[in-house]
Every structure is written in C-alpha cells, then in structure tokens.
Enzyme design. Sequence first.
Site, PDB file in Angstrom:
ATOM      1  N   CYS A  12       0.966  -1.179  -0.059  1.00 33.29           N
ATOM      2  CA  CYS A  12       0.164  -0.035  -0.115  1.00 33.29           C
ATOM      3  C   CYS A  12       0.854   1.202   0.092  1.00 33.29           C
ATOM      4  O   CYS A  12       0.884   2.049   0.908  1.00 33.29           O
ATOM      5  CB  CYS A  12      -0.970   0.058   1.077  1.00 33.29           C
ATOM      6  SG  CYS A  12      -1.953  -1.422   1.331  1.00 33.29           S
TER       7      CYS A  12
ATOM      8  N   ALA B   1       1.762   3.616  -2.370  1.00 35.17           N
ATOM      9  CA  ALA B   1       1.586   5.149  -2.867  1.00 35.17           C
ATOM     10  C   ALA B   1       0.981   5.937  -2.001  1.00 35.17           C
ATOM     11  O   ALA B   1       0.120   5.595  -1.130  1.00 35.17           O
ATOM     12  CB  ALA B   1       0.716   4.902  -4.006  1.00 35.17           C
ATOM     13  N   PRO B   2       1.269   7.108  -1.965  1.00 33.00           N
ATOM     14  CA  PRO B   2       2.130   7.950  -3.069  1.00 33.00           C
ATOM     15  C   PRO B   2       3.614   7.736  -2.832  1.00 33.00           C
ATOM     16  O   PRO B   2       4.197   8.691  -3.583  1.00 33.00           O
ATOM     17  CB  PRO B   2       1.722   9.363  -3.021  1.00 33.00           C
ATOM     18  CG  PRO B   2       1.201   9.281  -1.385  1.00 33.00           C
ATOM     19  CD  PRO B   2       0.773   8.331  -1.130  1.00 33.00           C
ATOM     20  N   GLY B   3       4.127   7.084  -1.891  1.00 33.92           N
ATOM     21  CA  GLY B   3       5.417   6.817  -1.910  1.00 33.92           C
ATOM     22  C   GLY B   3       6.571   7.471  -0.881  1.00 33.92           C
ATOM     23  O   GLY B   3       7.551   7.673  -0.975  1.00 33.92           O
ATOM     24  N   GLY B   4       5.808   8.279   0.009  1.00 31.70           N
ATOM     25  CA  GLY B   4       6.450   9.151   1.119  1.00 31.70           C
ATOM     26  C   GLY B   4       7.418   8.036   1.688  1.00 31.70           C
ATOM     27  O   GLY B   4       8.515   8.184   2.073  1.00 31.70           O
TER      28      GLY B   4
ATOM     29  N   ASP C 217       1.018  -1.300  -4.919  1.00 29.60           N
ATOM     30  CA  ASP C 217      -0.213  -0.482  -4.508  1.00 29.60           C
ATOM     31  C   ASP C 217      -1.506  -1.071  -5.812  1.00 29.60           C
ATOM     32  O   ASP C 217      -0.773  -1.305  -6.900  1.00 29.60           O
ATOM     33  CB  ASP C 217      -0.168   0.991  -4.784  1.00 29.60           C
ATOM     34  CG  ASP C 217      -1.050   1.595  -3.610  1.00 29.60           C
ATOM     35  OD1 ASP C 217      -0.653   2.036  -2.926  1.00 29.60           O
ATOM     36  OD2 ASP C 217      -2.175   1.942  -4.365  1.00 29.60           O
TER      37      ASP C 217
ATOM     38  N   CYS D 154      -2.342   5.624  10.171  1.00 30.10           N
ATOM     39  CA  CYS D 154      -2.396   6.707  10.821  1.00 30.10           C
ATOM     40  C   CYS D 154      -3.578   7.051  11.647  1.00 30.10           C
ATOM     41  O   CYS D 154      -4.404   7.901  11.458  1.00 30.10           O
ATOM     42  CB  CYS D 154      -2.236   7.929   9.641  1.00 30.10           C
ATOM     43  SG  CYS D 154      -3.899   7.662   8.428  1.00 30.10           S
TER      44      CYS D 154
END
Lengths: 359, 173
Positions: free
Chosen positions: A152, A154-157, A176, A275
């Site tokens: 999971c 993306a967005p790749g942080g 992803d 989160c």
Amino acid sequence: MKAMTPFGFAMADRRCLDEKGVKLFSRRLEERHYRLAERYKVHPFMAARYEELLGPVGARELLELQPGDILRAIRVNTLRTNVDALREMLEEKGFALRGYWIPYTLIVEEEPIPIGATHEYMQGLYYVQGAGSQVPVYITDPKPLQRAVDLCAAPGGKTSQIAQHQRDTTPIIAVDISPRRLQALKNNMNRLGVRSVIALKLDARLAPSVLGESRFDYVLLDAPCTGEGLLPLEKGRRSERRPEDLVDRLCLQIELLEAAARLAACNATIVYTTCSIAPEENEYVVSRVLERHPELEPVEPLVKPPVYRPGVTGFNGVEFDERVSRCIRLYPHETRTEGFTVCVLRKRCAGIGGEGMSS
Amino acid sequence: MRVEEEVCRYRRGGYELLASFLSRYVGDSQRVLRGLEVVMVEHEAGAELLLVPSRVYRLLGGLCSLVYTAGLHAASLRRGRLLPTLSLGQLVEHAIVECYVVLPERLVAKLTYGRSIIVEPRGLRHRLRDACNPVAVLAENGRFVAWARVERQADKLLIKPLVDVGWYLRSGV
C-alpha cells in the site's frame, strides 16, 4: 444508558469480527458521552472510545486540537542534499525552521510561501511529510542490502524514506492497487531522484503468491485505515467518522498483515502502521494475526520517540495479546504530530531460514 | 519471482540514444550513466526510457506484467525524437558543462510557472551553441530547473520552457 453494537451499524462488514471483536464494538454509552459528542461534533460511540483511551482530560485535549497545533514538517532528501544546506537555502528565503529528534526532519515554524511550493521542493530536495508519518521508518531503520517491500505504498512518502535509509542502493518493491496513486508515486520518485524502486500495480493481499513467500527482510505495511490520527488536521473527518468505518476495514487490515507475514523472510522486520490511534485498527488487528502466526513476535523498535505511549493491551473489556504493549502510539495532543501507531514484528523461523529474493 | 518472463515490455534499449543526447551537456555521458541500465518501454504513442540500477533491472524480467514503473523516467521517444524529462536533468545537473544557462531566482520563478522569458545574456552564466536544443536551465544553486528552447532575438535571449520543475506542482499528482 444505551448499548450500541456493530449489528446496528449500517453496512458494517462483520465478516472478520470474532467473539472478542463483537465485544470490542459493543459499547454502553452514557450521558456524558453524548455531551462530549455534542460539544465536539463527533459520533457518541467515538466520544466514548476517546474517553476510554485517553481519559476525560486527554479526550478533550485531542478534540480541541486545531490544524495549527500540529507541527508542520519536511523530510530532507538526503539522497540529493543535506540538512544544513537545505536549511540555509530555505532560511535565506524567510522560512523559520528548527531541528527535530529525527535528524533529517525539519519543523517549519514560519513560511512566507507554502512550504510545498518552493523551488527547492520542486527540485526534489525535500518531501513534505508529517513528523508522525516519518516515525515508522525512522525507528525501524531499514539497512542497505535488506530486501524491502512496501505494501500500500503510494504515493511513496515512506517508500522514498526507506530508499533514503538504504542510500538508494537496494531494490525496493512498492506495491499499490491504484493507478492514480501509483502515478503520484512515480512523480515523487522522479522528483526525489530515487532510482531503486520497482512499483507494482497489484492488490497487496496477492503479493505473496506473486512475489513468493519468505522473500523480504523488511516489510512495511502502512495499512488503509480510518485516518483517526488525522482528526486535528481535517475538521470534516471528526464528524464524518462512524463506528462502522472501524469495522469495515478490519478484514482488509488483517488480510494485509497476513500477506506481510508471508512475504517476510526469517528474522525479517515487519512494520505494521496506521495513521490511526484506534486500538481496533492496530493492537486488535495485530493480536488477531498473532493468534494464527506463532512465528511472529512483537518487538521493541530500535529507537523510541522521546514522547510516545505503549500499545494498549485491552480496550472496552477485551484483552489483546499482551505483547502488543511493545507497539508505539503517538497521540496528537501529546506529540503535536498526526496520530500514528506503529507495531514492529520479527518473524522467527525454526531451523534454516527462507530463501532470499532473487536478484 | 513467479510471474512469467515472456513478452516483457521492460527490455534494455536506448542506451546509445540517451548517451548521445547527454554528450551535448556533459563531458562524459558514459560516466553519468555508469551503474545504470537504460530500459525501453514501448507503448502506442512511442516509448519511455527508464534508468534503473543493474540490481533493479535483474528483477524486472520476473515481474514485468505487473510493473507500473521502475527507476527514473529519463526520456520519452516520440516519432524518433528524444524528449528529456525533469528527472534526467536532475540526474546530470552536477555534470553539465555545455548547453546550459543559469538564471537568477526571480527568473526561475517565472519559468516554473511554465512561462517564456526574455533575458539579456550579459551578466548571465551560460554556455550556448547553435546545436544546443534543448538547453538545460539551472538555478543559481546549481540545481536543474527546466529543459528549454532558446532563441536569439536581437541582443536578447527568448527562453521557452519545454518542461520545467514547476510541473510537479501544476500536475497536481
């Protein structure tokens, strides 16, 4: 006093609730929960949860937080610059910055223009990433040559943060399912100059059957969640969150963590993070997977944040696996970051370990 | 890896094209490409050239049907023309010695809105020849800003960005 159970929740997906789960989501609501809910515009069930988790004072402190109370943070892209050089460049432009306990993190105290709109940002010298979101990778420190997979992703942080720890020396498989989010990952990797990522369009639950079992030394799963840790940042989220949201993602979270466990090689580190500060999405999920995977052992992370709470071992009368106390909880009203929970698991194997990922 | 390797779209290709393009800007294009494989991915509109470390390349064959992207997207090929990307500029920014112009912050700001600018070449650091097309635009901090077409207009230069780092914001992705 009213009892609320998940069976009253519209559309709730109850497939993955065991007996403990049913109890976990059945809660007696009292007058004070309705008062708290009314005052802060949250669902009464959620108000009762916050009160149990944080106590009456902590619940109020959490619910009173405003977006401006949360630290604004960037992660310096050490693949392209260093903290001092970037700090100097941004301070010359009028930004006020200070260091943080994560050495490559800078806290933005004043911004003359949005921090995500500078030339330095466009040049890939940093990534705008909440301080809480930087914790899971930092405290588990993936090393160069560790075969890593990010589920999971993306967005790749966090993918690019792993690459930073590994100095972009080792292939990282980023999985992803969403093409739109994968496009964002592609743009981010290009902007940040990360070369070692292979992005796969794939349902992460299928990853073990595609990539093979016991292949990776470092498995990161930032699982889809209610985003309860972002409550202070997004005002709408507070009133929109419903108890059934917690139930609906449960199957997916359990299945994803099961997939992460299968991908992990012997002695691999598995990082389960959300989160969210919901025990239902964290310690309960981890406990459920531990029941079926005796080879997994929750462990203390290599580094601990200066301010954190240990994982909760019970909630709403339900006892979890007591080893989940080794998880790390970040509460926004205590850390001034987004709320996060991080559980680090080690995969033990009897005898000789699994095969390595072919490379 | 268990995915079938047949008909993999991710194959080596385009090294000579890319090296030849880069040789206009850097002293030794092979040096900047050292340790990287050039992978050509063909699609209906043309092809993409990706730059990946050798270790990454060795994994691609087994995964190719699922690969969304890998490494850095260095260039696109359209009707035989090589169109460089932002990440290629960023990759070679420290090695650029020819076909470049350095702009001050205020002009970089205009360019990163995708706007053309007219500048007086006097006082600007640049190395331009007629064969320079596109030109690499750098900021004063040495970082890459854009690939641009430069035209002389009397005693001034018209700099038209072809692709600039402001795209990362404007694209909204």
